[in-house]
Design a protein around this motif. Sequence first.
Motif, PDB file in Angstrom:
ATOM      1  N   TYR A 218       0.851  -1.189   0.000  1.00  0.00           N
ATOM      2  CA  TYR A 218       0.000   0.000   0.000  1.00  0.00           C
ATOM      3  C   TYR A 218       0.890   1.243   0.000  1.00  0.00           C
ATOM      4  N   SER A 219       0.342   2.344  -0.462  1.00  0.00           N
ATOM      5  CA  SER A 219       1.062   3.609  -0.499  1.00  0.00           C
ATOM      6  C   SER A 219       0.213   4.676   0.172  1.00  0.00           C
ATOM      7  N   VAL A 220       0.813   5.470   1.055  1.00  0.00           N
ATOM      8  CA  VAL A 220       0.031   6.427   1.830  1.00  0.00           C
ATOM      9  C   VAL A 220       0.846   7.685   2.113  1.00  0.00           C
ATOM     10  N   ASN A 221       0.151   8.810   2.247  1.00  0.00           N
ATOM     11  CA  ASN A 221       0.797  10.041   2.693  1.00  0.00           C
ATOM     12  C   ASN A 221       1.355   9.789   4.101  1.00  0.00           C
ATOM     13  N   PRO A 222       2.612  10.142   4.363  1.00  0.00           N
ATOM     14  CA  PRO A 222       3.209   9.794   5.669  1.00  0.00           C
ATOM     15  C   PRO A 222       2.458  10.349   6.878  1.00  0.00           C
ATOM     16  N   HIS A 223       1.832  11.512   6.724  1.00  0.00           N
ATOM     17  CA  HIS A 223       1.113  12.108   7.857  1.00  0.00           C
ATOM     18  C   HIS A 223      -0.053  11.234   8.315  1.00  0.00           C
ATOM     19  N   GLU A 224      -0.625  10.475   7.366  1.00  0.00           N
ATOM     20  CA  GLU A 224      -1.753   9.607   7.716  1.00  0.00           C
ATOM     21  C   GLU A 224      -1.342   8.490   8.675  1.00  0.00           C
ATOM     22  N   LEU A 225      -0.073   8.091   8.596  1.00  0.00           N
ATOM     23  CA  LEU A 225       0.431   7.014   9.457  1.00  0.00           C
ATOM     24  C   LEU A 225       0.423   7.399  10.932  1.00  0.00           C
ATOM     25  N   PHE A 226       0.491   8.689  11.204  1.00  0.00           N
ATOM     26  CA  PHE A 226       0.659   9.146  12.585  1.00  0.00           C
ATOM     27  C   PHE A 226      -0.556   9.914  13.095  1.00  0.00           C
ATOM     28  N   LYS A 227      -1.723   9.576  12.540  1.00  0.00           N
ATOM     29  CA  LYS A 227      -2.970  10.167  13.008  1.00  0.00           C
ATOM     30  C   LYS A 227      -3.734   9.168  13.877  1.00  0.00           C
ATOM     31  N   VAL A 228      -4.268   9.661  14.991  1.00  0.00           N
ATOM     32  CA  VAL A 228      -5.051   8.821  15.896  1.00  0.00           C
ATOM     33  C   VAL A 228      -6.393   9.499  16.170  1.00  0.00           C
ATOM     34  N   ARG A 229      -7.345   8.694  16.594  1.00  0.00           N
ATOM     35  CA  ARG A 229      -8.676   9.233  16.877  1.00  0.00           C
ATOM     36  C   ARG A 229      -8.693   9.874  18.264  1.00  0.00           C
ATOM     37  N   CYS A 230      -9.126  11.119  18.288  1.00  0.00           N
ATOM     38  CA  CYS A 230      -9.324  11.827  19.552  1.00  0.00           C
ATOM     39  C   CYS A 230     -10.598  11.290  20.204  1.00  0.00           C
ATOM     40  N   LYS A 231     -10.815  11.616  21.469  1.00  0.00           N
ATOM     41  CA  LYS A 231     -12.027  11.163  22.166  1.00  0.00           C
ATOM     42  C   LYS A 231     -13.291  11.776  21.582  1.00  0.00           C
ATOM     43  N   CYS A 232     -13.114  12.882  20.813  1.00  0.00           N
ATOM     44  CA  CYS A 232     -14.266  13.509  20.176  1.00  0.00           C
ATOM     45  C   CYS A 232     -14.597  12.850  18.838  1.00  0.00           C
ATOM     46  N   GLY A 233     -13.744  11.920  18.387  1.00  0.00           N
ATOM     47  CA  GLY A 233     -13.996  11.202  17.140  1.00  0.00           C
ATOM     48  C   GLY A 233     -13.176  11.680  15.965  1.00  0.00           C
ATOM     49  N   ARG A 234     -12.517  12.842  16.073  1.00  0.00           N
ATOM     50  CA  ARG A 234     -11.697  13.360  14.975  1.00  0.00           C
ATOM     51  C   ARG A 234     -10.316  12.716  15.002  1.00  0.00           C
ATOM     52  N   TYR A 235      -9.699  12.639  13.796  1.00  0.00           N
ATOM     53  CA  TYR A 235      -8.333  12.131  13.704  1.00  0.00           C
ATOM     54  C   TYR A 235      -7.349  13.296  13.716  1.00  0.00           C
ATOM     55  N   ASN A 236      -6.318  13.170  14.516  1.00  0.00           N
ATOM     56  CA  ASN A 236      -5.283  14.201  14.622  1.00  0.00           C
ATOM     57  C   ASN A 236      -3.898  13.564  14.545  1.00  0.00           C
ATOM     58  N   GLU A 237      -2.968  14.275  13.927  1.00  0.00           N
ATOM     59  CA  GLU A 237      -1.583  13.800  13.854  1.00  0.00           C
ATOM     60  C   GLU A 237      -0.904  14.020  15.201  1.00  0.00           C
ATOM     61  N   ILE A 238      -0.116  13.048  15.617  1.00  0.00           N
ATOM     62  CA  ILE A 238       0.559  13.156  16.916  1.00  0.00           C
ATOM     63  C   ILE A 238       1.931  13.807  16.782  1.00  0.00           C
ATOM     64  N   SER A 239       2.364  14.429  17.856  1.00  0.00           N
ATOM     65  CA  SER A 239       3.734  14.914  17.955  1.00  0.00           C
ATOM     66  C   SER A 239       4.613  13.804  18.541  1.00  0.00           C
ATOM     67  N   TYR A 240       4.075  13.140  19.585  1.00  0.00           N
ATOM     68  CA  TYR A 240       4.779  11.998  20.168  1.00  0.00           C
ATOM     69  C   TYR A 240       3.801  11.181  21.004  1.00  0.00           C
ATOM     70  N   ALA A 241       4.228   9.984  21.326  1.00  0.00           N
ATOM     71  CA  ALA A 241       3.471   9.116  22.230  1.00  0.00           C
ATOM     72  C   ALA A 241       4.409   8.622  23.317  1.00  0.00           C
ATOM     73  N   VAL A 242       3.915   8.550  24.545  1.00  0.00           N
ATOM     74  CA  VAL A 242       4.694   7.962  25.652  1.00  0.00           C
ATOM     75  C   VAL A 242       4.326   6.484  25.720  1.00  0.00           C
ATOM     76  N   VAL A 243       5.325   5.639  25.546  1.00  0.00           N
ATOM     77  CA  VAL A 243       5.099   4.198  25.484  1.00  0.00           C
ATOM     78  C   VAL A 243       5.761   3.517  26.674  1.00  0.00           C
ATOM     79  N   THR A 244       5.044   2.610  27.296  1.00  0.00           N
ATOM     80  CA  THR A 244       5.603   1.833  28.400  1.00  0.00           C
ATOM     81  C   THR A 244       5.456   0.349  28.083  1.00  0.00           C
ATOM     82  N   HIS A 245       5.895  -0.488  29.007  1.00  0.00           N
ATOM     83  CA  HIS A 245       5.733  -1.930  28.859  1.00  0.00           C
ATOM     84  C   HIS A 245       4.729  -2.429  29.891  1.00  0.00           C
TER      85      HIS A 245
END
Length: 501
Positions: free
Chosen positions: A116-143
């Motif tokens: 598949y081929s996609v605009n890179p910004h689409e890879l880093f968009k997540v759904r907000c609690k309001c239902g809209r998709y927004n691009e992230i700056s960063y995510a804090v990841v734990t184990h």
Amino acid sequence: MRVMLIAKSQNLENNCTKSIIRYWGRKPCQLASHYIKKYSKKGDVILDCFGGSGVFIKAALQLGRRGVYVDLNPFAYTVALTSVISYDRCEVLKEVNSILTKLKVKYKKRKKGKVYSVNPHELFKVRCKCGRYNEISYAVVTHSYDLTGRKITDEGLTKLGKRILNCIKNGKSTYGQIIKRFSNYSRSRISREINLLVKKGLLREHEKILQLRFLSQCKCGRTSIKPSKVEWKIKDPIFAADWYPKNRLCYNNKKTFLKKRNADFIFEFFPNRTLAFLASLWKKINRRKITTNTRYILTLAFFATLIRSSKMARKSGGTWPVNSYWIPRVYLMRNPILTFENVIKEILRSPSSNNIKVGSLQEVLKKQKDAAFLLTDAMELQLPPNSIDYVITDPPHTDDVQFFELSFFYTTWLRNELNFEKEVVINPKQGKGLDFYTSAISKISKNIHNALKEGRHYTLILHGNNEDELYMIKSAVAKEGFILVEEEHFDRYVVLTFKKI
């Protein structure tokens, strides 16, 4: 790559030493400047045969000397050369804009599935609690952890290990919760126990996103969310379709790296969607028809993006906080598009060395050019006799920093093989002890003696002040025709200056 040296004022013997420490504590190039001023004059040719990131040669050039840089490491060579070459800022900016505007990230949903081929910004968009998709700056990841269901026995388990298993069984499953529960233990102790439990097959380890920070404020007003479940616009799984390095963290003799901790392959240091972007970006950069110097700048920017967008990035403590391949149990998943853009801005803000002329060794010796950069082995270095005015160099010493190992993170993308056998370092996994190290220093000193002009000086900076080691290194240099004229100690570091006799 130069190490910043710090010493306590009460250990300093005189005002001269104090001033040197202050130089070294601020910037490595200022320390180099002190010795370059002391043992050379304007127009002299300065040699650094363990050039690293080029700090010493750059200091020499800034003081009106000419420089000869030597290093066997292609990553270090790229960094050093890029720090002094001139380039067209407008061309760099134009190329970056063109790359990011036209870039399409190629990925698969299965390792051998459809591409598949996609605009890179689409890879880093997540759904907000309001239902809209927004691009992230960063995510804090734990184990997080869960029990495998395997029967637990007391064999090989410590008291802390049993308590951790019981804690997870009772619902406290994230790394942060475990750390909080056992706050009377050090984090390193808890990590060791968790590693042991995973190795024994009693725990499964998963990654969990704790917080997402948006690149810009959502229309609902949120700038970040703490999701119970992350909804990516382009859902997992994602596998990079373009080429990326699949190298194992090992030497040419297949033994694993001395400084390897909790990963086996280079690609394990990147989240899958980040790796897909980086693979497509690297392919795009390499296919551009651009000038050599612009290519060097884009390559350096890509390298900086690699480390900043890897799993070694942390919210506090910077990136690559220890000299080993280590993925912390809480890390930052940065948006690599934003990271690449920020790196380019930093490069373009830095002053360009437009007046530095880089050429061949002969052109430097004939005073036609200012600097020569040689990608070669210092033990095999053949320079014209009596052609160098001063040598200042900082070889790797002891096993604290394995420069070739750490450079492997970048050189695999260049598809270059590092010549570990010829690296001058102490490394038990490569069978390199002090005898190998002093023998190498002896060979290099012999080459330096041949190239250095009569009565000129050679400064060697060593990491560590073990008396037996120092004696062997001094002897190795002395037997090649040098006499020690100055020895200065700073905390764990020693600066030795020899004179050709």
